[in-house]
Design a protein around this motif. Structure first.
Motif, PDB file in Angstrom:
ATOM      1  N   GLU A  68     -12.741 116.749  52.627  1.00 34.56           N
ATOM      2  CA  GLU A  68     -13.505 116.671  51.381  1.00 34.56           C
ATOM      3  C   GLU A  68     -14.336 115.394  51.405  1.00 34.56           C
ATOM      4  O   GLU A  68     -13.799 114.285  51.341  1.00 34.56           O
ATOM      5  CB  GLU A  68     -12.567 116.671  50.174  1.00 34.56           C
ATOM      6  N   THR A  69     -15.633 115.568  51.525  1.00 37.21           N
ATOM      7  CA  THR A  69     -16.532 114.424  51.586  1.00 37.21           C
ATOM      8  C   THR A  69     -17.659 114.587  50.578  1.00 37.21           C
ATOM      9  O   THR A  69     -17.930 115.691  50.088  1.00 37.21           O
ATOM     10  CB  THR A  69     -17.148 114.268  52.983  1.00 37.21           C
ATOM     11  N   VAL A 119     -18.358 109.376  51.587  1.00 34.72           N
ATOM     12  CA  VAL A 119     -16.982 109.048  51.224  1.00 34.72           C
ATOM     13  C   VAL A 119     -16.137 110.310  51.248  1.00 34.72           C
ATOM     14  O   VAL A 119     -16.648 111.425  51.153  1.00 34.72           O
ATOM     15  CB  VAL A 119     -16.905 108.398  49.820  1.00 34.72           C
ATOM     16  N   LYS A 120     -14.823 110.116  51.386  1.00 31.86           N
ATOM     17  CA  LYS A 120     -13.903 111.252  51.315  1.00 31.86           C
ATOM     18  C   LYS A 120     -12.634 110.824  50.586  1.00 31.86           C
ATOM     19  O   LYS A 120     -12.354 109.623  50.424  1.00 31.86           O
ATOM     20  CB  LYS A 120     -13.568 111.770  52.703  1.00 31.86           C
ATOM     21  N   ASN A 121     -11.861 111.825  50.151  1.00 31.44           N
ATOM     22  CA  ASN A 121     -10.605 111.538  49.468  1.00 31.44           C
ATOM     23  C   ASN A 121      -9.615 110.903  50.429  1.00 31.44           C
ATOM     24  O   ASN A 121      -9.657 111.137  51.642  1.00 31.44           O
ATOM     25  CB  ASN A 121     -10.016 112.817  48.881  1.00 31.44           C
ATOM     26  N   ILE A 122      -8.722 110.115  49.881  1.00 31.89           N
ATOM     27  CA  ILE A 122      -7.709 109.424  50.669  1.00 31.89           C
ATOM     28  C   ILE A 122      -6.339 109.835  50.154  1.00 31.89           C
ATOM     29  O   ILE A 122      -6.157 110.115  48.957  1.00 31.89           O
ATOM     30  CB  ILE A 122      -7.911 107.890  50.569  1.00 31.89           C
ATOM     31  N   ASN A 128      -5.774 103.918  43.381  1.00 30.25           N
ATOM     32  CA  ASN A 128      -6.870 104.894  43.357  1.00 30.25           C
ATOM     33  C   ASN A 128      -7.970 104.458  44.310  1.00 30.25           C
ATOM     34  O   ASN A 128      -8.002 103.303  44.755  1.00 30.25           O
ATOM     35  CB  ASN A 128      -7.439 105.042  41.946  1.00 30.25           C
ATOM     36  N   VAL A 154     -11.575 106.059  46.958  1.00 29.72           N
ATOM     37  CA  VAL A 154     -12.047 106.960  48.023  1.00 29.72           C
ATOM     38  C   VAL A 154     -12.459 106.081  49.195  1.00 29.72           C
ATOM     39  O   VAL A 154     -12.831 104.921  49.015  1.00 29.72           O
ATOM     40  CB  VAL A 154     -13.231 107.835  47.560  1.00 29.72           C
ATOM     41  N   ILE A 174     -12.353 100.975  50.936  1.00 32.21           N
ATOM     42  CA  ILE A 174     -11.918 101.888  49.876  1.00 32.21           C
ATOM     43  C   ILE A 174     -12.606 101.496  48.571  1.00 32.21           C
ATOM     44  O   ILE A 174     -12.411 100.393  48.060  1.00 32.21           O
ATOM     45  CB  ILE A 174     -10.391 101.864  49.705  1.00 32.21           C
ATOM     46  N   ASP A 204     -11.159 110.124  42.944  1.00 33.82           N
ATOM     47  CA  ASP A 204     -11.463 111.054  44.032  1.00 33.82           C
ATOM     48  C   ASP A 204     -12.969 111.261  44.092  1.00 33.82           C
ATOM     49  O   ASP A 204     -13.727 110.669  43.307  1.00 33.82           O
ATOM     50  CB  ASP A 204     -10.722 112.383  43.841  1.00 33.82           C
ATOM     51  N   ILE A 205     -13.417 112.132  45.004  1.00 34.03           N
ATOM     52  CA  ILE A 205     -14.855 112.323  45.171  1.00 34.03           C
ATOM     53  C   ILE A 205     -15.470 113.034  43.971  1.00 34.03           C
ATOM     54  O   ILE A 205     -16.681 112.925  43.741  1.00 34.03           O
ATOM     55  CB  ILE A 205     -15.184 113.082  46.469  1.00 34.03           C
TER      56      ILE A 205
END
Length: 462
Positions: free
Chosen positions: A370-371, A381-384, A396, A398, A417, A428-429
């Motif tokens: 997911e970017t 960016v993407k979710n971590i 929190n 990304v 991050i 999140d994104i």
């Protein structure tokens, strides 16, 4: 008279001797020459005449030429006619026409082509080999793979090309490129597969995995079909590398397995679902080889593992070298990214790794990539995962995966991050999308982030 009689007797006597000698020799065994045991021979396979061994392309051409279409892209732009229109917008509408190719992949009129063929189109027209013209509807696109899906409607079933399995193609295999170069409709050229898993974008962070062929491809061939001698679609012709802009001996196609997966995702989800192992990859250099005791020069080196990912849960470790995916050889990263490009999140992939000289095969469940591209900041960016956030001491954020422009790349922001944008918390994104869409485009962007050393910093983008 006596002289004639003598000649007759001599002739009769000579004939008798000749006939007798022939009969004597006929009864003797014929002499044959057998090779001695010490002789050396070069083994040769002879299966037929040259005509029997030649490849016939006519059947494949006949099967495919009617299913490759001419795509016309009409874009409308406004040309300013005075200084006020130049600064305030407006002007005289001006239509520009581009063209390319497309491939009908179903009898109900779905057409696959390149994204760059239909980009920014105001109107799309499709012309078949029989000169019938249709208005085409854009169903969806995926710029990262340069694939787009169109649809035309007809009361009758349309000719189409079935998909082949691009994983099973071989270097040296004969292929045909079918398309419309230079507006010349229904053009077929032949060549061989020159290479597989060719990465043309190795320096921009968006790896691709192309089929390379020496079948002639030129402007207008984009979006056309690359087919095998059975008439099966094994690739979508996409690019050439040339200093002149024309064909110079090699061209590139998106593998059919990847293209098929993209359009199936567009039809089912509306966007492309990408599955990843959850690893960071690295190059096998002398230092890495010495540290981990690696003797192989082929494969993908695992430089890191994302906590909570499929690779982590399956037991892949830092220092492993990936050698195979589902039994298919992996020599370089393009092999890995190309194969995974045909897979979806939650698919199970058998990953064969080399670890400390031992070979292990592990079943890995792919996770969803997911970017989001922050074009205004030049960052992707993407979710971590929650595990990674906890490891970094954060609640929190990304993570930045890559820079989108050379200007931003110089700051080496990969791995930071982002915790806040314009003082709003980023979880999140989806939060990133919302904040970027709702912001005032005339004001600077404030970005708060943790760098790879663990320090909190703030950048202001003006």
């Amino acid at each position: 008279m006596k002289q004639t009689f003598r000649l007759f007797l001599v002739a009769l006597f000579a004939g008798a001797i000749t006939l007798g000698g022939y009969k004597y020799l006929e009864g003797e065994e014929r002499i044959s020459f057998a090779p001695q045991e010490t002789s050396k021979f070069i083994p040769t396979t002879y299966l037929g005449t040259a005509a029997e061994m030649s490849t016939d392309f006519t059947e494949a051409a006949e099967k495919t030429v009617h299913a490759v279409v001419h795509v016309k892209n009409i874009t409308v732009s406004r040309q300013p006619t005075n200084i006020f229109e130049f600064f305030q917008g407006g002007g005289q509408p001006r239509a520009m026409v581009g063209s390319g190719s497309g491939v009908i992949i179903s009898p109900d009129g779905y057409i696959i082509t390149n994204n760059h063929v239909i980009a920014n189109a105001s109107n799309l027209e499709v012309t078949l080999n029989n000169n019938k013209v249709y208005k085409a509807k854009l169903i969806g696109t995926d710029p990262s793979t340069d694939i787009a899906l169109l649809k035309i409607d007809d009361d009758e079933e349309l000719p189409f090309i079935p998909f082949g399995d691009s994983n099973n193609i071989k270097i040296g295999e004969w292929v045909l490129a079918v398309g419309n170069p230079f507006n010349l409709t229904s053009t077929v050229t032949a060549g061989i597969i020159s290479a597989k898993a060719r990465d043309l974008n190795q320096f921009d962070g968006n790896p691709q995995s192309f089929i390379q062929t020496d079948a002639a491809v030129n402007r207008g061939n984009s979006g056309g079909a690359l087919v095998n001698t059975r008439g099966e679609l094994i690739g979508i012709n996409t690019a050439i590398t040339s200093e002149t802009g024309s064909f110079v001996g090699y061209s590139f196609a998106v593998p059919s397995n990847n293209a098929r997966k993209v359009i199936e995702d567009i039809l089912e989800y509306g966007n492309v679902q990408r599955g990843i192992l959850g690893i960071q990859v690295g190059n096998i250099n002398p230092q890495i080889a010495e540290k981990y005791g690696i003797t192989d020069t082929e494969g993908v080196f695992v430089g890191g593992i994302e906590k909570g990912s499929g690779a982590d849960k399956a037991g892949i470790k830092e220092g492993d070298v990936i050698k195979q995916l589902d039994g298919f050889k992996v020599s370089k990263f393009a092999d890995l990214s190309g194969y995974l490009g045909s897979k979806r999140p939650n698919d199970i992939v058998e990953v064969t790794v080399l670890r400390n000289g031992n070979v292990k095969t592990l079943a890995v469940k792919l996770i969803k990539l997911e970017t989001f591209s922050m074009d205004d900041l030049g960052l992707e960016v993407k979710n971590i995962t929650a595990e990674e956030l906890k490891e970094r001491g954060l609640k929190n954020g990304v993570i930045v995966t890559r820079a989108l422009t050379p200007e931003i790349a110089q700051y080496k922001l990969e791995g930071i991050i982002i915790t806040k944008i314009n003082d709003e918390t980023v979880k999140d994104i989806d939060d990133v999308k919302r904040i970027m869409m709702n912001r005032n485009t005339r004001t600077p962007i404030k970005m708060t982030f943790m760098d790879t050393a663990g320090s909190i910093n703030t950048f202001i983008f003006r």
